[in-house]
Design an enzyme around this catalytic site. Structure first.
Site, PDB file in Angstrom:
ATOM      1  N   PRO A  69       0.849  -1.189   0.000  1.00 53.70           N
ATOM      2  CG  PRO A  69      -0.033  -1.059   2.160  1.00 53.70           C
ATOM      3  CD  PRO A  69       0.727  -1.963   1.230  1.00 53.70           C
ATOM      4  CG  HIS A  70       1.997   2.844  -3.287  1.00 54.90           C
ATOM      5  ND1 HIS A  70       1.642   1.563  -3.628  1.00 54.90           N
ATOM      6  CD2 HIS A  70       1.812   3.582  -4.404  1.00 54.90           C
ATOM      7  CE1 HIS A  70       1.252   1.523  -4.893  1.00 54.90           C
ATOM      8  NE2 HIS A  70       1.343   2.739  -5.381  1.00 54.90           N
TER       9      HIS A  70
END
Length: 154
Positions: A69-70
């Protein structure tokens, strides 16, 4: 601005040996809270909103048991990677259908420019190697995890 080094973005306080929650959104919050506790995030809710918006765009489950996740957001003080492992695996909607057991949250300031892509690319390339993933699963300390990632990205 020069590319941040892996040892600057992934410090021992950003590595957790605790089991994250089994549900994706809760796991994202769990990782985010490590960055908040480390003083890397200036606005938790704005960072969470950016992370969840990114998840809506397309999956961050890259396959091979990896979730990244970013987000790029003003709510982040400096480029940051947070790491956790899940023994059961978390459904990150990966194309290969495999649950994510290795989790890397990447947070970059909005003005981070190419830093975001460089970090994501370096990390993704390193994680393509079976031996790197195996070492991360077997590591018994934060130092061993940090060393594995630092060596693999270098």
């Amino acid at each position: 601005m020069s590319e941040p080094t892996i040892d600057a973005v992934l410090t021992p306080e950003l590595i957790t040996l605790e089991e994250p929650p089994a549900e994706k959104a809760a796991a994202i919050e769990f990782l985010l809270d490590r960055a908040v506790d480390a003083g890397r995030v200036t606005d938790r809710e704005a960072a969470l909103e950016a992370l969840l918006a990114r998840e809506e765009e397309t999956t961050t489950g890259v396959g091979m048991g990896i979730g990244i996740p970013h987000a790029k957001t003003d709510a982040v003080a400096e480029p940051t990677i947070v790491f956790a492992r899940s023994s059961a695996g978390i459904d990150f909607d990966a194309m290969d259908g495999e649950p994510a057991t290795l989790l890397f949250m990447l947070l970059v300031p909005a003005e981070g420019g190419e830093d975001h892509l460089e970090l994501l690319s370096s990390l993704s390339r390193a994680l393509m190697h079976d031996d790197v993933r195996e070492r991360l699963h077997e590591a018994d300390s934060k130092a061993a995890i940090e060393e594995t990632i630092t060596e693999a990205v270098a």
